[in-house]
Design a protein around this motif. Structure first.
Motif, PDB file in Angstrom:
ATOM      1  N   GLY A 136      24.349  11.111  20.852  1.00 34.35           N
ATOM      2  CA  GLY A 136      25.211  10.227  20.059  1.00 34.35           C
ATOM      3  C   GLY A 136      26.235   9.524  20.924  1.00 34.35           C
ATOM      4  O   GLY A 136      26.497   8.324  20.758  1.00 34.35           O
ATOM      5  N   ALA A 137      26.820  10.258  21.868  1.00 34.17           N
ATOM      6  CA  ALA A 137      27.787   9.645  22.783  1.00 34.17           C
ATOM      7  C   ALA A 137      27.105   8.579  23.642  1.00 34.17           C
ATOM      8  O   ALA A 137      27.663   7.500  23.871  1.00 34.17           O
ATOM      9  N   ALA A 138      25.892   8.856  24.083  1.00 35.60           N
ATOM     10  CA  ALA A 138      25.138   7.858  24.869  1.00 35.60           C
ATOM     11  C   ALA A 138      24.909   6.594  24.046  1.00 35.60           C
ATOM     12  O   ALA A 138      25.083   5.472  24.546  1.00 35.60           O
ATOM     13  N   ASP A 139      24.531   6.757  22.792  1.00 38.38           N
ATOM     14  CA  ASP A 139      24.335   5.601  21.908  1.00 38.38           C
ATOM     15  C   ASP A 139      25.623   4.784  21.777  1.00 38.38           C
ATOM     16  O   ASP A 139      25.588   3.551  21.761  1.00 38.38           O
ATOM     17  N   CYS A 140      26.755   5.473  21.684  1.00 42.66           N
ATOM     18  CA  CYS A 140      28.044   4.779  21.577  1.00 42.66           C
ATOM     19  C   CYS A 140      28.321   3.942  22.819  1.00 42.66           C
ATOM     20  O   CYS A 140      28.772   2.804  22.719  1.00 42.66           O
ATOM     21  N   PHE A 141      28.043   4.502  23.984  1.00 45.46           N
ATOM     22  CA  PHE A 141      28.278   3.754  25.215  1.00 45.46           C
ATOM     23  C   PHE A 141      27.369   2.528  25.306  1.00 45.46           C
ATOM     24  O   PHE A 141      27.788   1.481  25.788  1.00 45.46           O
ATOM     25  N   VAL A 142      26.144   2.649  24.827  1.00 43.01           N
ATOM     26  CA  VAL A 142      25.254   1.483  24.811  1.00 43.01           C
ATOM     27  C   VAL A 142      25.846   0.406  23.901  1.00 43.01           C
ATOM     28  O   VAL A 142      25.873  -0.768  24.254  1.00 43.01           O
ATOM     29  N   LYS A 143      26.349   0.815  22.727  1.00 39.43           N
ATOM     30  CA  LYS A 143      26.968  -0.152  21.812  1.00 39.43           C
ATOM     31  C   LYS A 143      28.195  -0.810  22.427  1.00 39.43           C
ATOM     32  O   LYS A 143      28.523  -1.947  22.107  1.00 39.43           O
ATOM     33  N   LEU A 144      28.885  -0.087  23.309  1.00 34.91           N
ATOM     34  CA  LEU A 144      30.061  -0.633  23.983  1.00 34.91           C
ATOM     35  C   LEU A 144      29.691  -1.403  25.247  1.00 34.91           C
ATOM     36  O   LEU A 144      30.571  -1.823  25.993  1.00 34.91           O
ATOM     37  N   ASP A 145      28.386  -1.587  25.466  1.00 33.13           N
ATOM     38  CA  ASP A 145      27.875  -2.293  26.642  1.00 33.13           C
ATOM     39  C   ASP A 145      28.280  -1.571  27.929  1.00 33.13           C
ATOM     40  O   ASP A 145      28.586  -2.191  28.943  1.00 33.13           O
ATOM     41  N   MET A 146      28.267  -0.252  27.866  1.00 32.64           N
ATOM     42  CA  MET A 146      28.601   0.584  29.016  1.00 32.64           C
ATOM     43  C   MET A 146      27.359   1.407  29.350  1.00 32.64           C
ATOM     44  O   MET A 146      27.349   2.636  29.273  1.00 32.64           O
ATOM     45  N   ALA A 156      25.533   2.010  32.135  1.00 39.00           N
ATOM     46  CA  ALA A 156      25.481   2.939  33.275  1.00 39.00           C
ATOM     47  C   ALA A 156      26.094   4.286  32.900  1.00 39.00           C
ATOM     48  O   ALA A 156      25.639   5.334  33.364  1.00 39.00           O
ATOM     49  N   GLU A 157      27.119   4.252  32.053  1.00 41.50           N
ATOM     50  CA  GLU A 157      27.761   5.490  31.627  1.00 41.50           C
ATOM     51  C   GLU A 157      26.923   6.229  30.594  1.00 41.50           C
ATOM     52  O   GLU A 157      27.050   7.447  30.441  1.00 41.50           O
ATOM     53  N   ALA A 158      26.072   5.531  29.872  1.00 47.29           N
ATOM     54  CA  ALA A 158      25.228   6.154  28.854  1.00 47.29           C
ATOM     55  C   ALA A 158      24.087   6.959  29.468  1.00 47.29           C
ATOM     56  O   ALA A 158      23.646   7.950  28.885  1.00 47.29           O
ATOM     57  N   VAL A 159      23.614   6.541  30.624  1.00 43.59           N
ATOM     58  CA  VAL A 159      22.443   7.186  31.236  1.00 43.59           C
ATOM     59  C   VAL A 159      22.641   8.681  31.467  1.00 43.59           C
ATOM     60  O   VAL A 159      21.813   9.483  31.029  1.00 43.59           O
ATOM     61  N   VAL A 166      14.964   7.520  23.571  1.00 47.89           N
ATOM     62  CA  VAL A 166      15.191   6.128  23.159  1.00 47.89           C
ATOM     63  C   VAL A 166      16.584   5.675  23.592  1.00 47.89           C
ATOM     64  O   VAL A 166      16.758   4.539  24.063  1.00 47.89           O
ATOM     65  N   ALA A 167      17.582   6.545  23.461  1.00 49.60           N
ATOM     66  CA  ALA A 167      18.935   6.202  23.922  1.00 49.60           C
ATOM     67  C   ALA A 167      18.932   5.931  25.427  1.00 49.60           C
ATOM     68  O   ALA A 167      19.535   4.963  25.896  1.00 49.60           O
ATOM     69  N   LEU A 168      18.223   6.775  26.172  1.00 47.61           N
ATOM     70  CA  LEU A 168      18.102   6.568  27.617  1.00 47.61           C
ATOM     71  C   LEU A 168      17.391   5.248  27.908  1.00 47.61           C
ATOM     72  O   LEU A 168      17.819   4.475  28.771  1.00 47.61           O
ATOM     73  N   ALA A 169      16.328   4.975  27.168  1.00 49.63           N
ATOM     74  CA  ALA A 169      15.574   3.732  27.372  1.00 49.63           C
ATOM     75  C   ALA A 169      16.434   2.506  27.080  1.00 49.63           C
ATOM     76  O   ALA A 169      16.363   1.507  27.806  1.00 49.63           O
ATOM     77  N   ARG A 170      17.252   2.564  26.019  1.00 49.31           N
ATOM     78  CA  ARG A 170      18.141   1.432  25.695  1.00 49.31           C
ATOM     79  C   ARG A 170      19.080   1.138  26.862  1.00 49.31           C
ATOM     80  O   ARG A 170      19.246  -0.011  27.266  1.00 49.31           O
ATOM     81  N   ALA A 171      19.708   2.189  27.370  1.00 49.72           N
ATOM     82  CA  ALA A 171      20.636   2.002  28.494  1.00 49.72           C
ATOM     83  C   ALA A 171      19.895   1.483  29.720  1.00 49.72           C
ATOM     84  O   ALA A 171      20.343   0.533  30.376  1.00 49.72           O
ATOM     85  N   GLN A 172      18.744   2.081  30.025  1.00 49.81           N
ATOM     86  CA  GLN A 172      17.976   1.653  31.193  1.00 49.81           C
ATOM     87  C   GLN A 172      17.472   0.219  31.039  1.00 49.81           C
ATOM     88  O   GLN A 172      17.436  -0.532  32.011  1.00 49.81           O
ATOM     89  N   PHE A 173      17.085  -0.158  29.836  1.00 45.96           N
ATOM     90  CA  PHE A 173      16.610  -1.522  29.597  1.00 45.96           C
ATOM     91  C   PHE A 173      17.705  -2.530  29.949  1.00 45.96           C
ATOM     92  O   PHE A 173      17.453  -3.526  30.628  1.00 45.96           O
TER      93      PHE A 173
END
Length: 179
Positions: free
Chosen positions: A107-117, A119-122, A140-147
C-alpha cells in the motif's frame, strides 16, 4: 510533478526508508502529525507519537485487529478519497504495529507511485514481495513503479502479478499490449 531530491528528505523511522519530496508534500505531511526538523533537514514522526498511537490502538484491539483497522483506513483514503498522503500515514501506522505485513508495504508503494515517487516505491514493493511472494498486487505495484522508471523488468513483474491473481492495471495493460 517533479521533485528536487537534493532539497528535502523524509525519514520513515518504522521502515528506515528515506525519500525526497516536494515542499507541497511537506505541507501535507506536516498537517498529519509529521514534524519538520530543519537541523537535520528531515521530517520525522516523534517516537512518543508512535508509542501513543500503538498504546491507543492496542488498548481496545489486538495488535492484529489494530493493524487491519489502519490498513483498511489507508485503502479507504487511497481508493475513495484519492489521498495518498493520508493513506501513506495509515500504512506507516500499520508498519509501526506490524512491520511484517506485506499489505502495508505494498500500500505504501502504491502511494509513492501516486505521488510520482517511483524510485522510492520500488524497495517498498520488493519488501512486500519478500514478505509474501504470492501477493500479486505487490508485483503490480512494483511493475507500476518500474514502468515509470523505464525498467526492463516492469513487464515481467506485471505478468507475474496477473498470474498470481492481481487485478489488471489499464495503463500497464495498454503499454505492454496485454489483454
Amino acid at each position: 510533478m517533479g521533485f528536487n531530491k537534493s532539497i528535502l528528505a523524509i525519514v520513515w523511522f518504522s521502515t528506515s526508508v528515506s525519500f525526497a519530496v516536494s515542499t507541497k508534500t511537506i505541507e501535507h505531511l506536516k498537517k498529519r502529525c509529521f514534524v519538520w526538523t530543519p537541523t537535520d533537514k528531515c521530517i520525522t514522526r516523534h517516537k512518543e507519537d508512535d508509542e501513543r498511537l500503538v498504546k491507543k490502538l492496542t488498548s481496545k484491539l489486538t495488535p492484529a485487529e489494530a493493524t487491519d483497522k489502519v490498513i483498511a483506513e489507508g485503502k479507504d483514503a487511497a481508493a475513495h478519497y484519492n489521498d495518498p498522503i493520508t493513506a501513506l500515514y495509515r500504512y506507516n501506522q500499520a508498519l509501526i504495529l506490524d512491520p511484517g505485513r506485506a499489505e502495508a508495504w505494498q500500500g505504501a508503494a502504491d502511494c509513492f507511485v501516486k505521488l510520482d515517487m517511483n524510485a522510492e516505491a520500488v524497495p517498498l514493493a520488493k519488501k512486500a514481495i519478500e514478505l509474501d511472494p504470492k501477493r500479486g498486487d505487490a508485483y503490480v505495484a512494483l511493475a507500476r513503479a518500474q514502468f515509470h522508471l523505464r525498467s526492463a523488468e516492469a513487464k515481467a513483474n506485471y505478468q507475474k502479478g496477473l498470474v498470481l491473481g492481481a487485478l489488471a492495471d489499464q495503463e500497464l495493460a495498454r503499454a505492454f499490449s496485454i489483454k
